[in-house]
Motif scaffolding. Structure first.
Motif, PDB file in Angstrom:
ATOM      1  N   ALA A  49      45.836 113.924  78.127  1.00  0.00           N
ATOM      2  CA  ALA A  49      44.612 113.087  78.279  1.00  0.00           C
ATOM      3  C   ALA A  49      43.883 113.475  79.635  1.00  0.00           C
ATOM      4  CB  ALA A  49      44.934 111.722  78.053  1.00  0.00           C
ATOM      5  N   ALA A  50      44.326 114.385  80.269  1.00  0.00           N
ATOM      6  CA  ALA A  50      43.815 114.672  81.834  1.00  0.00           C
ATOM      7  C   ALA A  50      42.124 115.050  81.418  1.00  0.00           C
ATOM      8  CB  ALA A  50      44.230 116.020  82.301  1.00  0.00           C
ATOM      9  N   PRO A  51      41.492 114.533  82.292  1.00  0.00           N
ATOM     10  CA  PRO A  51      39.866 114.658  82.367  1.00  0.00           C
ATOM     11  C   PRO A  51      39.358 116.106  81.823  1.00  0.00           C
ATOM     12  CG  PRO A  51      40.562 113.603  84.302  1.00  0.00           C
ATOM     13  CD  PRO A  51      41.698 114.013  83.892  1.00  0.00           C
ATOM     14  N   TYR A  78      37.103 116.588  78.535  1.00  0.00           N
ATOM     15  CA  TYR A  78      35.853 117.162  78.685  1.00  0.00           C
ATOM     16  C   TYR A  78      35.668 118.473  78.012  1.00  0.00           C
ATOM     17  CZ  TYR A  78      31.826 119.535  81.362  1.00  0.00           C
ATOM     18  OH  TYR A  78      30.906 119.947  81.286  1.00  0.00           O
ATOM     19  N   PHE A  79      36.786 119.376  77.931  1.00  0.00           N
ATOM     20  CA  PHE A  79      36.580 120.489  77.309  1.00  0.00           C
ATOM     21  C   PHE A  79      36.784 120.476  75.784  1.00  0.00           C
ATOM     22  CE2 PHE A  79      37.444 122.508  81.388  1.00  0.00           C
ATOM     23  CZ  PHE A  79      36.415 123.102  81.706  1.00  0.00           C
ATOM     24  N   LYS A  80      37.588 119.384  75.446  1.00  0.00           N
ATOM     25  CA  LYS A  80      37.709 119.269  73.780  1.00  0.00           C
ATOM     26  C   LYS A  80      36.490 118.946  73.146  1.00  0.00           C
ATOM     27  CE  LYS A  80      41.060 117.295  70.624  1.00  0.00           C
ATOM     28  NZ  LYS A  80      42.576 116.724  70.526  1.00  0.00           N
ATOM     29  N   LYS A  89      30.064 122.368  66.232  1.00  0.00           N
ATOM     30  CA  LYS A  89      29.051 121.867  65.271  1.00  0.00           C
ATOM     31  C   LYS A  89      27.724 122.420  65.559  1.00  0.00           C
ATOM     32  CE  LYS A  89      31.069 117.446  64.807  1.00  0.00           C
ATOM     33  NZ  LYS A  89      30.952 115.631  65.287  1.00  0.00           N
ATOM     34  N   SER A  90      27.303 123.073  66.678  1.00  0.00           N
ATOM     35  CA  SER A  90      26.000 123.424  66.970  1.00  0.00           C
ATOM     36  C   SER A  90      25.755 124.803  66.310  1.00  0.00           C
ATOM     37  CB  SER A  90      26.004 123.713  68.471  1.00  0.00           C
ATOM     38  OG  SER A  90      26.681 124.800  68.917  1.00  0.00           O
ATOM     39  N   ALA A  91      26.857 125.465  65.641  1.00  0.00           N
ATOM     40  CA  ALA A  91      26.972 126.915  65.159  1.00  0.00           C
ATOM     41  C   ALA A  91      26.304 127.802  66.184  1.00  0.00           C
ATOM     42  CB  ALA A  91      25.796 126.496  63.753  1.00  0.00           C
ATOM     43  N   ALA A  92      26.080 127.652  67.289  1.00  0.00           N
ATOM     44  CA  ALA A  92      25.702 128.515  68.302  1.00  0.00           C
ATOM     45  C   ALA A  92      26.546 129.686  68.419  1.00  0.00           C
ATOM     46  CB  ALA A  92      25.517 127.687  69.896  1.00  0.00           C
ATOM     47  N   LYS A  93      26.125 130.741  68.909  1.00  0.00           N
ATOM     48  CA  LYS A  93      26.694 132.027  69.122  1.00  0.00           C
ATOM     49  C   LYS A  93      27.254 131.998  70.443  1.00  0.00           C
ATOM     50  CE  LYS A  93      24.336 134.903  65.805  1.00  0.00           C
ATOM     51  NZ  LYS A  93      23.287 135.961  65.475  1.00  0.00           N
ATOM     52  N   PHE A  94      26.625 131.421  71.451  1.00  0.00           N
ATOM     53  CA  PHE A  94      27.117 131.387  72.707  1.00  0.00           C
ATOM     54  C   PHE A  94      26.445 130.058  73.678  1.00  0.00           C
ATOM     55  CE2 PHE A  94      25.568 132.155  77.225  1.00  0.00           C
ATOM     56  CZ  PHE A  94      26.919 132.267  77.887  1.00  0.00           C
ATOM     57  N   ASP A  95      27.235 129.807  74.355  1.00  0.00           N
ATOM     58  CA  ASP A  95      27.153 128.588  75.363  1.00  0.00           C
ATOM     59  C   ASP A  95      27.997 128.508  76.525  1.00  0.00           C
ATOM     60  OD1 ASP A  95      25.576 126.309  75.917  1.00  0.00           O
ATOM     61  OD2 ASP A  95      26.835 124.862  74.848  1.00  0.00           O
ATOM     62  N   VAL A  96      27.402 128.026  77.655  1.00  0.00           N
ATOM     63  CA  VAL A  96      27.909 127.794  78.904  1.00  0.00           C
ATOM     64  C   VAL A  96      28.288 126.230  78.916  1.00  0.00           C
ATOM     65  CG1 VAL A  96      27.834 127.828  81.481  1.00  0.00           C
ATOM     66  CG2 VAL A  96      26.968 129.604  80.306  1.00  0.00           C
ATOM     67  N   VAL A  97      29.691 126.065  79.119  1.00  0.00           N
ATOM     68  CA  VAL A  97      30.097 124.522  79.040  1.00  0.00           C
ATOM     69  C   VAL A  97      30.289 124.098  80.350  1.00  0.00           C
ATOM     70  CG1 VAL A  97      30.819 124.859  76.951  1.00  0.00           C
ATOM     71  CG2 VAL A  97      32.476 125.068  78.737  1.00  0.00           C
ATOM     72  N   CYS A  98      30.492 124.694  81.457  1.00  0.00           N
ATOM     73  CA  CYS A  98      30.827 124.673  82.734  1.00  0.00           C
ATOM     74  C   CYS A  98      30.376 125.388  83.920  1.00  0.00           C
ATOM     75  CB  CYS A  98      32.423 124.362  82.961  1.00  0.00           C
ATOM     76  SG  CYS A  98      32.898 123.660  84.350  1.00  0.00           S
ATOM     77  N   LEU A 107      34.311 117.916  85.866  1.00  0.00           N
ATOM     78  CA  LEU A 107      33.168 117.539  85.034  1.00  0.00           C
ATOM     79  C   LEU A 107      31.928 118.193  85.532  1.00  0.00           C
ATOM     80  CD1 LEU A 107      34.109 113.801  84.096  1.00  0.00           C
ATOM     81  CD2 LEU A 107      35.024 116.181  82.989  1.00  0.00           C
ATOM     82  N   VAL A 108      31.840 119.518  86.033  1.00  0.00           N
ATOM     83  CA  VAL A 108      30.715 120.195  86.431  1.00  0.00           C
ATOM     84  C   VAL A 108      30.002 120.685  85.263  1.00  0.00           C
ATOM     85  CG1 VAL A 108      29.823 121.690  87.956  1.00  0.00           C
ATOM     86  CG2 VAL A 108      32.089 120.683  88.338  1.00  0.00           C
ATOM     87  N   HIS A 109      28.887 119.805  85.002  1.00  0.00           N
ATOM     88  CA  HIS A 109      27.873 120.573  83.912  1.00  0.00           C
ATOM     89  C   HIS A 109      27.350 121.845  84.072  1.00  0.00           C
ATOM     90  CE1 HIS A 109      28.503 116.675  81.534  1.00  0.00           C
ATOM     91  NE2 HIS A 109      28.406 115.969  82.788  1.00  0.00           N
ATOM     92  N   PRO A 110      27.120 122.489  82.944  1.00  0.00           N
ATOM     93  CA  PRO A 110      26.363 123.636  83.324  1.00  0.00           C
ATOM     94  C   PRO A 110      25.020 123.866  84.380  1.00  0.00           C
ATOM     95  CG  PRO A 110      26.818 123.456  80.740  1.00  0.00           C
ATOM     96  CD  PRO A 110      27.252 121.952  81.765  1.00  0.00           C
ATOM     97  N   SER A 111      25.117 124.600  85.154  1.00  0.00           N
ATOM     98  CA  SER A 111      24.080 124.895  86.097  1.00  0.00           C
ATOM     99  C   SER A 111      23.248 126.051  85.946  1.00  0.00           C
ATOM    100  CB  SER A 111      24.708 124.706  87.382  1.00  0.00           C
ATOM    101  OG  SER A 111      23.469 124.712  88.537  1.00  0.00           O
ATOM    102  N   ARG A 112      22.198 126.145  85.243  1.00  0.00           N
ATOM    103  CA  ARG A 112      21.086 127.030  84.942  1.00  0.00           C
ATOM    104  C   ARG A 112      20.781 127.711  86.384  1.00  0.00           C
ATOM    105  NH1 ARG A 112      15.696 128.562  83.478  1.00  0.00           N
ATOM    106  NH2 ARG A 112      15.843 130.019  81.850  1.00  0.00           N
ATOM    107  N   PRO A 113      20.674 129.188  86.321  1.00  0.00           N
ATOM    108  CA  PRO A 113      20.272 129.778  87.482  1.00  0.00           C
ATOM    109  C   PRO A 113      18.688 129.105  87.877  1.00  0.00           C
ATOM    110  CG  PRO A 113      21.240 131.462  86.016  1.00  0.00           C
ATOM    111  CD  PRO A 113      20.974 130.090  85.531  1.00  0.00           C
ATOM    112  N   ARG A 114      18.753 129.240  89.266  1.00  0.00           N
ATOM    113  CA  ARG A 114      17.295 128.569  89.674  1.00  0.00           C
ATOM    114  C   ARG A 114      16.300 129.865  90.053  1.00  0.00           C
ATOM    115  NH1 ARG A 114      18.917 123.501  93.759  1.00  0.00           N
ATOM    116  NH2 ARG A 114      19.985 122.291  92.430  1.00  0.00           N
ATOM    117  N   SER A 115      17.058 131.004  90.151  1.00  0.00           N
ATOM    118  CA  SER A 115      16.232 132.127  90.414  1.00  0.00           C
ATOM    119  C   SER A 115      16.795 133.265  89.643  1.00  0.00           C
ATOM    120  CB  SER A 115      16.294 132.496  91.947  1.00  0.00           C
ATOM    121  OG  SER A 115      17.669 132.706  91.990  1.00  0.00           O
ATOM    122  N   GLN A 116      16.126 134.457  89.544  1.00  0.00           N
ATOM    123  CA  GLN A 116      16.487 135.701  88.733  1.00  0.00           C
ATOM    124  C   GLN A 116      17.823 135.963  89.097  1.00  0.00           C
ATOM    125  OE1 GLN A 116      13.947 139.026  88.634  1.00  0.00           O
ATOM    126  NE2 GLN A 116      14.661 139.602  86.731  1.00  0.00           N
TER     127      GLN A 116
END
Length: 328
Positions: free
Chosen positions: A6-8, A12-14, A22-31, A43-52
């Protein structure tokens, strides 16, 4: 010691796994994990790049568990890419490291550690990798490194389809603002693989004629093989950084380098696949035998000193805390 399921981290990852399936996605960043962050929470949510992002280094594995060899593959690749770039430019290259777990492995059935535990182990490895960079901050080019690490999931079992899913994802697309450079919409991918994986990538058995017939990549002849049709987009989009694996099954490094010379025959006359593959020495400086199998055995037998030779300190601490592999 009691398992702490039951660790955080596992909670979180479960949830992330359930949402991904459920999303039927082919790829996703989870952390996402940044070296400059001091947060201890997983619990560090995905952080999309701010620059190229110029280069995306991808380590795809079963992470069961991640070993010091995995760590060395990642850290040496990032440091060498940065060093090579700085030899011709005064500015550091923009990179991210993606630790990628497939929920549909083409060759290995899911066993021992559950997927949410493997994701937690990947998070622990990310912390160990960042610690390596922190310890070498005084030594260029490491002093320029602040490489975010993403933990991702894919439903694709094969490298060419994993690469396509990453490239098509909005996560790493060029930021949509006027000042963003437009030379490349997505970063160059550098896949870190072992020699045994390289052999599987170029084995014809994994490539059947698609139904209905797939479109042939521009520049290939009409009689292109299923493997050429599948792998040409991958090899045009990505590089493969291959760690040699000298042993009785795969031969010595000379044999493995010789095999690479035959790869262009598989790609066809218009492609130069060997130029997109870099072979690196597979000798790990440390324990004589490093493998996930050896690490699992050490954990099962509670040989913690031996386990510490196989995996990073954060990974070892998580395995011991959760008593992973004890019942394997």
């Amino acid at each position: 010691m009691t398992k702490t399921m039951a660790a955080p981290e596992t909670t979180y990852f479960k949830k992330a796994l359930t949402s991904f399936v459920k999303s039927a996605a082919k790829f996703d960043v989870v952390c996402s994990v940044r070296g400059s962050s001091t947060a201890a929470s997983p619990l560090v949510h995905p952080s999309r790049p701010r620059s190229q992002i110029h280069t995306l280094v991808v380590l795809d594995s079963s992470f069961n568990p991640p070993t010091v060899a995995h760590m060395q593959m990642a850290t040496s690749a990032i440091q060498e890419l940065q060093r090579h770039h700085l030899s011709s430019s005064p500015y550091p290259i923009s990179m991210r490291l993606l630790l990628l777990l497939s929920v549909n492995n083409a060759d290995k059935a899911s066993k021992t550690a559950a997927f949410e535990q493997r994701l937690a182990l990947m998070l622990a490895m990310a912390k160990d990798v960042q610690a390596v960079f922190k310890d070498t901050l005084a030594t260029p080019p490491a002093s320029t490194l602040d490489v975010p690490i993403d933990i991702g999931l894919t439903s694709e079992p094969y490298f060419h389809s994993k690469s396509a899913a990453i490239a098509e994802s909005s996560f790493y697309l060029r930021p949509d603002f006027a000042s963003a450079p437009d030379s490349k919409p997505t970063p160059e991918q550098v896949f870190l693989v072992g020699y045994d994986t390289l052999i599987r990538i170029f084995h014809p058995k994994y490539y059947k004629a698609p139904e209905p017939p797939a479109s042939i990549p521009h520049g290939l002849p009409e009689h292109a093989t299923p493997m050429q049709i599948a792998l040409t987009p991958l090899m045009r989009r990505a590089r493969l950084r291959v760690t040699t694996r000298p042993d009785d099954q795969w031969g010595n490094e000379e044999v493995q380098h010789s095999w690479l010379q035959t790869i262009d025959e598989r790609g066809g006359a218009t492609e130069n696949w060997s130029s997109r593959i870099d072979l690196m020495s597979g000798t790990y400086k440390g324990a004589s035998i490093v493998s996930s199998t050896t690490a699992r055995t050490a954990a099962k037998e509670e040989e913690w000193e031996k386990l510490a030779e196989q995996v990073g300190p954060s990974v070892a601490a998580w395995i011991k805390l959760q008593q992973l592999y004890v019942d394997a």
